[in-house]
Structure formats: structure tokens, C-alpha cells
Design a protein around this motif. Structure first.
Motif, PDB file in Angstrom:
ATOM      1  N   VAL A 107      20.805 -75.122 -31.812  1.00 44.54           N
ATOM      2  CA  VAL A 107      20.108 -76.344 -31.397  1.00 44.54           C
ATOM      3  C   VAL A 107      18.635 -76.268 -31.796  1.00 44.54           C
ATOM      4  O   VAL A 107      18.043 -77.258 -32.213  1.00 44.54           O
ATOM      5  CB  VAL A 107      20.246 -76.563 -29.869  1.00 44.54           C
ATOM      6  CG1 VAL A 107      19.269 -77.607 -29.353  1.00 44.54           C
ATOM      7  CG2 VAL A 107      21.679 -76.933 -29.502  1.00 44.54           C
ATOM      8  N   PHE A 108      18.067 -75.059 -31.727  1.00 42.80           N
ATOM      9  CA  PHE A 108      16.657 -74.862 -32.049  1.00 42.80           C
ATOM     10  C   PHE A 108      16.432 -74.463 -33.515  1.00 42.80           C
ATOM     11  O   PHE A 108      15.377 -73.965 -33.870  1.00 42.80           O
ATOM     12  CB  PHE A 108      16.040 -73.829 -31.099  1.00 42.80           C
ATOM     13  CG  PHE A 108      15.690 -74.415 -29.756  1.00 42.80           C
ATOM     14  CD1 PHE A 108      14.409 -74.868 -29.480  1.00 42.80           C
ATOM     15  CD2 PHE A 108      16.650 -74.537 -28.764  1.00 42.80           C
ATOM     16  CE1 PHE A 108      14.088 -75.421 -28.256  1.00 42.80           C
ATOM     17  CE2 PHE A 108      16.338 -75.085 -27.536  1.00 42.80           C
ATOM     18  CZ  PHE A 108      15.058 -75.538 -27.280  1.00 42.80           C
ATOM     19  N   GLY A 109      17.443 -74.674 -34.360  1.00 46.28           N
ATOM     20  CA  GLY A 109      17.269 -74.516 -35.796  1.00 46.28           C
ATOM     21  C   GLY A 109      17.473 -73.124 -36.358  1.00 46.28           C
ATOM     22  O   GLY A 109      17.073 -72.860 -37.500  1.00 46.28           O
ATOM     23  N   ARG A 110      18.105 -72.231 -35.626  1.00 44.79           N
ATOM     24  CA  ARG A 110      18.310 -70.861 -36.114  1.00 44.79           C
ATOM     25  C   ARG A 110      19.258 -70.844 -37.300  1.00 44.79           C
ATOM     26  O   ARG A 110      20.337 -71.413 -37.256  1.00 44.79           O
ATOM     27  CB  ARG A 110      18.870 -69.979 -34.990  1.00 44.79           C
ATOM     28  CG  ARG A 110      19.350 -68.598 -35.422  1.00 44.79           C
ATOM     29  CD  ARG A 110      18.185 -67.632 -35.624  1.00 44.79           C
ATOM     30  NE  ARG A 110      18.564 -66.362 -36.195  1.00 44.79           N
ATOM     31  CZ  ARG A 110      18.763 -65.235 -35.519  1.00 44.79           C
ATOM     32  NH1 ARG A 110      18.651 -65.233 -34.212  1.00 44.79           N
ATOM     33  NH2 ARG A 110      19.058 -64.125 -36.137  1.00 44.79           N
ATOM     34  N   LYS A 111      18.823 -70.147 -38.365  1.00 42.29           N
ATOM     35  CA  LYS A 111      19.677 -69.875 -39.511  1.00 42.29           C
ATOM     36  C   LYS A 111      19.619 -68.377 -39.744  1.00 42.29           C
ATOM     37  O   LYS A 111      18.544 -67.795 -39.815  1.00 42.29           O
ATOM     38  CB  LYS A 111      19.184 -70.626 -40.740  1.00 42.29           C
ATOM     39  CG  LYS A 111      19.370 -72.121 -40.627  1.00 42.29           C
ATOM     40  CD  LYS A 111      18.832 -72.845 -41.841  1.00 42.29           C
ATOM     41  CE  LYS A 111      19.024 -74.331 -41.780  1.00 42.29           C
ATOM     42  NZ  LYS A 111      18.430 -75.004 -40.674  1.00 42.29           N
ATOM     43  N   ARG A 112      20.763 -67.745 -39.846  1.00 39.90           N
ATOM     44  CA  ARG A 112      20.831 -66.292 -40.065  1.00 39.90           C
ATOM     45  C   ARG A 112      20.864 -66.025 -41.559  1.00 39.90           C
ATOM     46  O   ARG A 112      21.912 -66.089 -42.196  1.00 39.90           O
ATOM     47  CB  ARG A 112      22.052 -65.715 -39.360  1.00 39.90           C
ATOM     48  CG  ARG A 112      21.948 -65.836 -37.852  1.00 39.90           C
ATOM     49  CD  ARG A 112      23.153 -65.256 -37.138  1.00 39.90           C
ATOM     50  NE  ARG A 112      23.034 -65.485 -35.716  1.00 39.90           N
ATOM     51  CZ  ARG A 112      22.408 -64.666 -34.878  1.00 39.90           C
ATOM     52  NH1 ARG A 112      21.861 -63.557 -35.316  1.00 39.90           N
ATOM     53  NH2 ARG A 112      22.328 -64.950 -33.594  1.00 39.90           N
ATOM     54  N   LEU A 113      19.682 -65.697 -42.121  1.00 38.09           N
ATOM     55  CA  LEU A 113      19.584 -65.460 -43.554  1.00 38.09           C
ATOM     56  C   LEU A 113      19.930 -64.022 -43.916  1.00 38.09           C
ATOM     57  O   LEU A 113      20.678 -63.775 -44.850  1.00 38.09           O
ATOM     58  CB  LEU A 113      18.182 -65.821 -44.047  1.00 38.09           C
ATOM     59  CG  LEU A 113      17.744 -67.269 -43.760  1.00 38.09           C
ATOM     60  CD1 LEU A 113      16.300 -67.488 -44.153  1.00 38.09           C
ATOM     61  CD2 LEU A 113      18.665 -68.235 -44.491  1.00 38.09           C
ATOM     62  N   PHE A 114      19.334 -63.066 -43.175  1.00 39.41           N
ATOM     63  CA  PHE A 114      19.630 -61.648 -43.372  1.00 39.41           C
ATOM     64  C   PHE A 114      19.116 -60.884 -42.165  1.00 39.41           C
ATOM     65  O   PHE A 114      18.316 -61.393 -41.385  1.00 39.41           O
ATOM     66  CB  PHE A 114      19.023 -61.111 -44.683  1.00 39.41           C
ATOM     67  CG  PHE A 114      17.533 -61.302 -44.812  1.00 39.41           C
ATOM     68  CD1 PHE A 114      16.637 -60.339 -44.371  1.00 39.41           C
ATOM     69  CD2 PHE A 114      17.028 -62.458 -45.395  1.00 39.41           C
ATOM     70  CE1 PHE A 114      15.268 -60.519 -44.491  1.00 39.41           C
ATOM     71  CE2 PHE A 114      15.652 -62.647 -45.519  1.00 39.41           C
ATOM     72  CZ  PHE A 114      14.774 -61.670 -45.064  1.00 39.41           C
ATOM     73  N   LYS A 115      19.590 -59.629 -42.004  1.00 39.36           N
ATOM     74  CA  LYS A 115      19.248 -58.807 -40.840  1.00 39.36           C
ATOM     75  C   LYS A 115      17.740 -58.630 -40.724  1.00 39.36           C
ATOM     76  O   LYS A 115      17.061 -58.317 -41.698  1.00 39.36           O
ATOM     77  CB  LYS A 115      19.932 -57.439 -40.948  1.00 39.36           C
ATOM     78  CG  LYS A 115      19.689 -56.539 -39.754  1.00 39.36           C
ATOM     79  CD  LYS A 115      20.520 -55.269 -39.858  1.00 39.36           C
ATOM     80  CE  LYS A 115      20.208 -54.232 -38.825  1.00 39.36           C
ATOM     81  NZ  LYS A 115      20.044 -54.644 -37.479  1.00 39.36           N
ATOM     82  N   THR A 120      13.525 -68.957 -36.471  1.00 38.21           N
ATOM     83  CA  THR A 120      12.886 -69.913 -35.563  1.00 38.21           C
ATOM     84  C   THR A 120      13.042 -69.453 -34.121  1.00 38.21           C
ATOM     85  O   THR A 120      12.107 -69.546 -33.331  1.00 38.21           O
ATOM     86  CB  THR A 120      13.513 -71.311 -35.701  1.00 38.21           C
ATOM     87  OG1 THR A 120      14.918 -71.206 -35.510  1.00 38.21           O
ATOM     88  CG2 THR A 120      13.210 -71.926 -37.053  1.00 38.21           C
ATOM     89  N   LEU A 121      14.256 -68.956 -33.802  1.00 41.36           N
ATOM     90  CA  LEU A 121      14.526 -68.519 -32.437  1.00 41.36           C
ATOM     91  C   LEU A 121      15.653 -67.495 -32.444  1.00 41.36           C
ATOM     92  O   LEU A 121      16.685 -67.712 -33.085  1.00 41.36           O
ATOM     93  CB  LEU A 121      14.936 -69.704 -31.551  1.00 41.36           C
ATOM     94  CG  LEU A 121      15.261 -69.386 -30.089  1.00 41.36           C
ATOM     95  CD1 LEU A 121      14.024 -68.871 -29.348  1.00 41.36           C
ATOM     96  CD2 LEU A 121      15.827 -70.606 -29.380  1.00 41.36           C
ATOM     97  N   ASP A 122      15.425 -66.414 -31.749  1.00 38.83           N
ATOM     98  CA  ASP A 122      16.442 -65.380 -31.560  1.00 38.83           C
ATOM     99  C   ASP A 122      16.571 -65.179 -30.057  1.00 38.83           C
ATOM    100  O   ASP A 122      15.558 -65.041 -29.366  1.00 38.83           O
ATOM    101  CB  ASP A 122      15.983 -64.083 -32.234  1.00 38.83           C
ATOM    102  CG  ASP A 122      16.998 -62.963 -32.119  1.00 38.83           C
ATOM    103  OD1 ASP A 122      18.209 -63.248 -32.165  1.00 38.83           O
ATOM    104  OD2 ASP A 122      16.584 -61.800 -32.002  1.00 38.83           O
ATOM    105  N   ILE A 123      17.796 -65.218 -29.551  1.00 43.75           N
ATOM    106  CA  ILE A 123      18.034 -64.972 -28.128  1.00 43.75           C
ATOM    107  C   ILE A 123      19.014 -63.812 -28.018  1.00 43.75           C
ATOM    108  O   ILE A 123      20.133 -63.893 -28.524  1.00 43.75           O
ATOM    109  CB  ILE A 123      18.614 -66.213 -27.398  1.00 43.75           C
ATOM    110  CG1 ILE A 123      17.729 -67.432 -27.600  1.00 43.75           C
ATOM    111  CG2 ILE A 123      18.786 -65.901 -25.906  1.00 43.75           C
ATOM    112  CD1 ILE A 123      18.315 -68.732 -27.052  1.00 43.75           C
ATOM    113  N   ASP A 124      18.581 -62.735 -27.383  1.00 46.52           N
ATOM    114  CA  ASP A 124      19.421 -61.563 -27.174  1.00 46.52           C
ATOM    115  C   ASP A 124      19.675 -61.379 -25.683  1.00 46.52           C
ATOM    116  O   ASP A 124      18.770 -61.580 -24.872  1.00 46.52           O
ATOM    117  CB  ASP A 124      18.739 -60.289 -27.681  1.00 46.52           C
ATOM    118  CG  ASP A 124      18.591 -60.256 -29.185  1.00 46.52           C
ATOM    119  OD1 ASP A 124      19.473 -60.806 -29.882  1.00 46.52           O
ATOM    120  OD2 ASP A 124      17.603 -59.686 -29.675  1.00 46.52           O
TER     121      ASP A 124
END
Length: 162
Positions: A107-115, A120-124
Motif C-alpha cells: 500500500v505504501f509503495g514497497r518494491k523488492r528490488l534486491f536484498k 520506501t517502507l520495510d516492516i519487520d
């Protein structure tokens, strides 16, 4: 209003109206979420995320920590990160909470390009009660949390524990 406190040459604490925050308990399982980002207006995004969670029926924000600006690790050729912690209550199971936070990232625009890449946002999920698990999709507590300044420094400012 944003206040900054320089910790050292690489780390700055940022205090905003919602970071830190202290709310009241409604019951449910406690989980500690780590949030981070380094793309775009991260402080504004964290503020929007706070309100997004406040409106959610699936999580209840109990407490937040100040925001820490710190250098990236892993892939270091990128902008500094902003990181903080949110202590929440939820009725969701650990795996359901993971599915929920992955949806919120999108929803907040996260795209997983590489490790360890820019995001934009990471939630762990750092902790979920005292649950210990190691599955293909979720490890609790979050591996490496004890070596990360991005977790330890904000955690030192929190009043509640899981």
C-alpha cells in the motif's frame, strides 16, 4: 514539530509528534514491529503509517520509539535509513500479521528490488509475544535484531516490553 538529537557522527534521533507515542492497552497479543525506509519523504510516510495503523481494526498501536537516522548495512551505496519501532496489540496470529504487514508495505509503495536495497517502507516483525519460530516465511524473534543499532537504539527509548 521535529526535534533532532545527534547521537554520534552516523546516528541522529528524530522526535516527532507520533514518534515517540504512548497509548493505552485494549488487549491482544503484543508484537514489536521494526519499520524503516530511505526513499522519498520517509518521515512523512512514517506519520501516514502511524495514522493508517491507528485506523486499522487489525492492529492497535501501544507505543512508538523515536526515529533513528542511520547508515545502511549490507548494500551501502544508498541513502541513510530512518528506522523506528512500534509496539502493537493484535488478535492476528504471527503468520497472519506477516501477511498483513506485507500488504501494508505494498500500500505504501514497497518494491523488492534486491536484498538490503533502497525501499520506501520495510516492516519487520521483531518479536511476537515470546513466540519462537523458524519457517520458510517467518523467523521469530527476527534474526540479527541484537546486532542492529536500528533496533537497539530506538528500543532503549521504549517504556513497555513484550
Amino acid at each position: 514539530m521535529v526535534n533532532r538529537k545527534i547521537v554520534d557522527k552516523n546516528h541522529t534521533l528524530i522526535f516527532t509528534p507520533h514518534f515517540p507515542y504512548h497509548g493505552s492497552s485494549r488487549g491482544g497479543h503484543k508484537a514489536l514491529l521494526g519499520i524503516g525506509g530511505n526513499v522519498g519523504d520517509v518521515l512523512r510516510r512514517f506519520n501516514h503509517l502511524f495514522y493508517y495503523f491507528k485506523r486499522s481494526s487489525l492492529v492497535h498501536v501501544l507505543e512508538t520509539a523515536p526515529i533513528l537516522k542511520n547508515p545502511p548495512f549490507g548494500y551501502t551505496e544508498q541513502d541513510d535509513f530512518y528506522n523506528t519501532l512500534l509496539l502493537i496489540e493484535t488478535k492476528l496470529t504471527p503468520k497472519a500479521l506477516l501477511r498483513y504487514v506485507l500488504r501494508v508495505e505494498k500500500v505504501f509503495g514497497r518494491k523488492r528490488l534486491f536484498k538490503d536495497g533502497p525501499r520506501t517502507l520495510d516492516i519487520d516483525i521483531i518479536f511476537y509475544e515470546n513466540v519462537k519460530m523458524n519457517t520458510k516465511t517467518l523467523t521469530l524473534p527476527h534474526p540479527g535484531w541484537m546486532q542492529r543499532t536500528s533496533v537497539l537504539t530506538p528500543l532503549s527509548y521504549m517504556k513497555r516490553t513484550i
